[in-house]
Design a protein around this motif. Structure first.
Motif, PDB file in Angstrom:
ATOM      1  N   TYR A 168       0.784  -1.307   0.125  1.00 60.24           N
ATOM      2  CA  TYR A 168       0.084  -0.101  -0.168  1.00 60.24           C
ATOM      3  C   TYR A 168       0.749   1.482   0.252  1.00 60.24           C
ATOM      4  O   TYR A 168       0.323   2.389  -0.682  1.00 60.24           O
ATOM      5  CB  TYR A 168      -0.983   0.000   1.155  1.00 60.24           C
ATOM      6  CG  TYR A 168      -1.907   1.327   1.304  1.00 60.24           C
ATOM      7  CD1 TYR A 168      -3.013   1.428   0.099  1.00 60.24           C
ATOM      8  CD2 TYR A 168      -2.190   1.913   2.517  1.00 60.24           C
ATOM      9  CE1 TYR A 168      -3.603   2.274   0.002  1.00 60.24           C
ATOM     10  CE2 TYR A 168      -3.081   2.978   2.538  1.00 60.24           C
ATOM     11  CZ  TYR A 168      -3.799   3.205   1.093  1.00 60.24           C
ATOM     12  OH  TYR A 168      -4.730   4.174   1.206  1.00 60.24           O
ATOM     13  N   GLU A 169       1.961   1.367   0.821  1.00 56.69           N
ATOM     14  CA  GLU A 169       2.935   2.443   0.665  1.00 56.69           C
ATOM     15  C   GLU A 169       3.449   2.938  -0.742  1.00 56.69           C
ATOM     16  O   GLU A 169       3.567   4.263  -0.974  1.00 56.69           O
ATOM     17  CB  GLU A 169       4.174   2.142   1.657  1.00 56.69           C
ATOM     18  CG  GLU A 169       3.497   1.976   3.099  1.00 56.69           C
ATOM     19  CD  GLU A 169       3.060   3.238   3.800  1.00 56.69           C
ATOM     20  OE1 GLU A 169       3.526   4.497   3.229  1.00 56.69           O
ATOM     21  OE2 GLU A 169       2.045   3.272   4.492  1.00 56.69           O
ATOM     22  N   LYS A 170       3.668   1.728  -1.291  1.00 51.83           N
ATOM     23  CA  LYS A 170       3.969   2.094  -2.902  1.00 51.83           C
ATOM     24  C   LYS A 170       3.033   2.685  -3.603  1.00 51.83           C
ATOM     25  O   LYS A 170       3.145   3.729  -4.477  1.00 51.83           O
ATOM     26  CB  LYS A 170       4.399   0.756  -3.587  1.00 51.83           C
ATOM     27  CG  LYS A 170       5.591   0.193  -3.106  1.00 51.83           C
ATOM     28  CD  LYS A 170       6.065  -1.115  -3.905  1.00 51.83           C
ATOM     29  CE  LYS A 170       7.301  -1.572  -3.240  1.00 51.83           C
ATOM     30  NZ  LYS A 170       7.722  -2.829  -4.067  1.00 51.83           N
ATOM     31  N   LEU A 171       1.481   2.474  -3.524  1.00 51.10           N
ATOM     32  CA  LEU A 171       0.573   3.284  -3.984  1.00 51.10           C
ATOM     33  C   LEU A 171       0.617   4.615  -3.582  1.00 51.10           C
ATOM     34  O   LEU A 171       0.333   5.389  -4.565  1.00 51.10           O
ATOM     35  CB  LEU A 171      -0.595   2.576  -3.692  1.00 51.10           C
ATOM     36  CG  LEU A 171      -1.225   1.358  -4.648  1.00 51.10           C
ATOM     37  CD1 LEU A 171      -0.121   0.174  -4.491  1.00 51.10           C
ATOM     38  CD2 LEU A 171      -2.562   0.922  -4.114  1.00 51.10           C
ATOM     39  N   LEU A 172       0.699   4.944  -2.301  1.00 48.28           N
ATOM     40  CA  LEU A 172       0.579   6.356  -1.803  1.00 48.28           C
ATOM     41  C   LEU A 172       1.850   7.200  -2.325  1.00 48.28           C
ATOM     42  O   LEU A 172       1.861   8.397  -2.425  1.00 48.28           O
ATOM     43  CB  LEU A 172       0.705   6.326  -0.445  1.00 48.28           C
ATOM     44  CG  LEU A 172      -0.393   5.679   0.314  1.00 48.28           C
ATOM     45  CD1 LEU A 172      -0.366   5.497   1.794  1.00 48.28           C
ATOM     46  CD2 LEU A 172      -1.739   6.181  -0.125  1.00 48.28           C
ATOM     47  N   VAL A 191      -7.533  -0.240  -7.108  1.00 46.74           N
ATOM     48  CA  VAL A 191      -6.485   0.752  -6.931  1.00 46.74           C
ATOM     49  C   VAL A 191      -7.058   2.035  -6.830  1.00 46.74           C
ATOM     50  O   VAL A 191      -6.802   2.920  -6.019  1.00 46.74           O
ATOM     51  CB  VAL A 191      -5.505   0.693  -8.017  1.00 46.74           C
ATOM     52  CG1 VAL A 191      -4.592   1.700  -7.942  1.00 46.74           C
ATOM     53  CG2 VAL A 191      -4.686  -0.923  -7.801  1.00 46.74           C
ATOM     54  N   GLY A 192      -8.122   2.254  -7.778  1.00 49.59           N
ATOM     55  CA  GLY A 192      -8.688   3.724  -7.906  1.00 49.59           C
ATOM     56  C   GLY A 192      -9.656   3.968  -6.656  1.00 49.59           C
ATOM     57  O   GLY A 192      -9.737   5.163  -6.273  1.00 49.59           O
ATOM     58  N   GLY A 193      -9.926   3.002  -5.842  1.00 46.41           N
ATOM     59  CA  GLY A 193     -10.905   3.429  -4.702  1.00 46.41           C
ATOM     60  C   GLY A 193      -9.792   3.426  -3.513  1.00 46.41           C
ATOM     61  O   GLY A 193     -10.011   3.784  -2.213  1.00 46.41           O
ATOM     62  N   LEU A 194      -8.312   3.285  -3.573  1.00 44.46           N
ATOM     63  CA  LEU A 194      -7.486   3.214  -2.572  1.00 44.46           C
ATOM     64  C   LEU A 194      -6.629   4.586  -2.644  1.00 44.46           C
ATOM     65  O   LEU A 194      -6.035   4.949  -1.705  1.00 44.46           O
ATOM     66  CB  LEU A 194      -6.674   2.111  -2.579  1.00 44.46           C
ATOM     67  CG  LEU A 194      -7.210   0.799  -2.337  1.00 44.46           C
ATOM     68  CD1 LEU A 194      -5.971  -0.373  -2.757  1.00 44.46           C
ATOM     69  CD2 LEU A 194      -7.737   0.750  -0.881  1.00 44.46           C
ATOM     70  N   PRO A 198      -4.038  10.239 -10.008  1.00 41.22           N
ATOM     71  CA  PRO A 198      -4.591   9.609 -11.330  1.00 41.22           C
ATOM     72  C   PRO A 198      -4.155   8.220 -11.555  1.00 41.22           C
ATOM     73  O   PRO A 198      -3.068   7.858 -11.441  1.00 41.22           O
ATOM     74  CB  PRO A 198      -3.799  10.751 -12.338  1.00 41.22           C
ATOM     75  CG  PRO A 198      -3.236  11.921 -11.611  1.00 41.22           C
ATOM     76  CD  PRO A 198      -3.163  11.406 -10.042  1.00 41.22           C
ATOM     77  N   VAL A 199      -5.131   7.525 -12.008  1.00 37.39           N
ATOM     78  CA  VAL A 199      -5.114   5.974 -12.193  1.00 37.39           C
ATOM     79  C   VAL A 199      -5.325   5.712 -13.658  1.00 37.39           C
ATOM     80  O   VAL A 199      -6.306   6.373 -14.088  1.00 37.39           O
ATOM     81  CB  VAL A 199      -5.863   5.176 -11.590  1.00 37.39           C
ATOM     82  CG1 VAL A 199      -5.718   3.671 -11.893  1.00 37.39           C
ATOM     83  CG2 VAL A 199      -5.474   5.284  -9.940  1.00 37.39           C
ATOM     84  N   SER A 226     -15.036   3.566  -9.080  1.00 35.70           N
ATOM     85  CA  SER A 226     -14.004   4.397  -8.628  1.00 35.70           C
ATOM     86  C   SER A 226     -13.688   5.405  -9.565  1.00 35.70           C
ATOM     87  O   SER A 226     -13.810   5.413 -10.796  1.00 35.70           O
ATOM     88  CB  SER A 226     -12.720   3.693  -8.296  1.00 35.70           C
ATOM     89  OG  SER A 226     -12.719   2.502  -7.442  1.00 35.70           O
ATOM     90  N   ALA A 227     -13.956   6.657  -8.841  1.00 37.11           N
ATOM     91  CA  ALA A 227     -13.856   7.885  -9.847  1.00 37.11           C
ATOM     92  C   ALA A 227     -12.198   8.090 -10.155  1.00 37.11           C
ATOM     93  O   ALA A 227     -11.370   7.798  -9.271  1.00 37.11           O
ATOM     94  CB  ALA A 227     -14.321   9.111  -8.965  1.00 37.11           C
ATOM     95  N   GLY A 228     -12.180   8.982 -11.092  1.00 38.47           N
ATOM     96  CA  GLY A 228     -10.599   9.314 -11.337  1.00 38.47           C
ATOM     97  C   GLY A 228      -9.729   8.435 -12.131  1.00 38.47           C
ATOM     98  O   GLY A 228      -8.581   8.249 -12.265  1.00 38.47           O
ATOM     99  N   ILE A 229     -10.566   7.381 -12.851  1.00 40.67           N
ATOM    100  CA  ILE A 229      -9.909   6.390 -13.626  1.00 40.67           C
ATOM    101  C   ILE A 229      -9.894   6.795 -15.206  1.00 40.67           C
ATOM    102  O   ILE A 229     -11.206   6.955 -15.539  1.00 40.67           O
ATOM    103  CB  ILE A 229     -10.411   5.074 -13.273  1.00 40.67           C
ATOM    104  CG1 ILE A 229      -9.934   4.645 -11.893  1.00 40.67           C
ATOM    105  CG2 ILE A 229      -9.566   4.081 -14.342  1.00 40.67           C
ATOM    106  CD1 ILE A 229     -10.592   3.144 -11.667  1.00 40.67           C
TER     107      ILE A 229
END
Length: 256
Positions: A168-172, A191-194, A198-199, A226-229
């Protein structure tokens, strides 16, 4: 032809290393060069920051070699994508300094000349399964050639979602994320929900019967809750990487 190229050309004329007629010819072909089967755009790097990328798909090995030699003479980094075995074999013989990336199905020249500009964020490339790696590696290589810091996170699909959560830290830590998945394409929505970044979702043609060569993953990603995809075309790792690069460069030189 950028300012440094033009300055060098004028110095060569001044020093008598080339004639005025030769200099005129070089300036005339600067925008593009017609090889008969292709009009190669030499000014692409002035507009978009990178020379025209060579799509190997549909070209003969001889055509790819001729284009690579043309760009090689200008000492610019070069990327050729979707190269089959015949193209790779021909290029390896004709241009031994070329780097072959078999898994990505790509060829590069002068990759060591690519520099990462200051202020560039990290792009994280995530793949659901091992079958998605050719597309993922195409994206990674494209990002690197465009001068982006890249990190990989492979084989973290929804069939074993704990593998994703452990990273998870890599995603952030990423500024932009590229999520590559076949089958039903659910990983992009997860992933978009986490994240609040931009995804870019890339459906792949990996999957059983009714996956319809990636259409099921494409529709799943387009219908993500999930928004922003954003979603690119099936197997289009290159396109996703180019878009990620454009996003990553926004505000890079803005002083706070």
């Amino acid at each position: 032809m950028d300012k440094d190229d033009l300055r060098q050309l004028l110095n060569y004329v001044k020093e008598g290393k080339i004639s005025i007629e030769e200099a005129i010819k070089k300036v005339q072909i600067a925008p593009f060069e017609d090889l008969g089967f292709v009009k190669f755009d030499h000014h692409r790097h002035l507009r978009q920051g990178f020379p025209e990328v060579i799509l190997g798909l549909g070209k003969t090995p001889e055509q790819v070699v001729e284009i690579l030699k043309l760009v090689k003479d200008r000492n610019h980094p070069v990327l050729a994508t979707r190269c089959n075995d015949e193209i790779i074999e021909k290029v390896s013989k004709e241009i031994p300094e070329a780097e072959i990336h078999e898994l990505a199905r790509c060829i590069t020249l002068y990759r060591d000349k690519v520099k990462i500009p200051e202020g560039m964020g990290k792009v994280l490339v995530i793949s659901a399964g091992t079958g998605d790696l050719p597309v993922a590696e195409e994206a990674v290589l494209t990002l690197q050639m465009l001068g982006n810091p890249v990190e990989k996170l492979y084989d973290v699909g929804v069939a074993g979602i704990h593998r994703l959560f452990e990273n998870y830290e890599k995603l952030l830590d990423a500024r932009v994320l590229i999520v590559i998945a076949g089958m039903e394409g659910a990983l992009a929505s997860v992933v978009g929900g986490l994240v609040d970044k931009p995804v870019i979702a890339v459906p792949t043609s990996v999957g059983y019967g009714v996956s319809f060569n990636g259409l099921a993953a494409l529709l799943g990603m387009l219908n993500s809750c999930s928004a922003g995809i954003g979603v690119v075309n099936i197997d289009n790792g290159f396109g996703a990487a180019f878009l990620a690069n454009s996003i990553n460069r926004i505000g890079r030189n803005v002083k706070k």
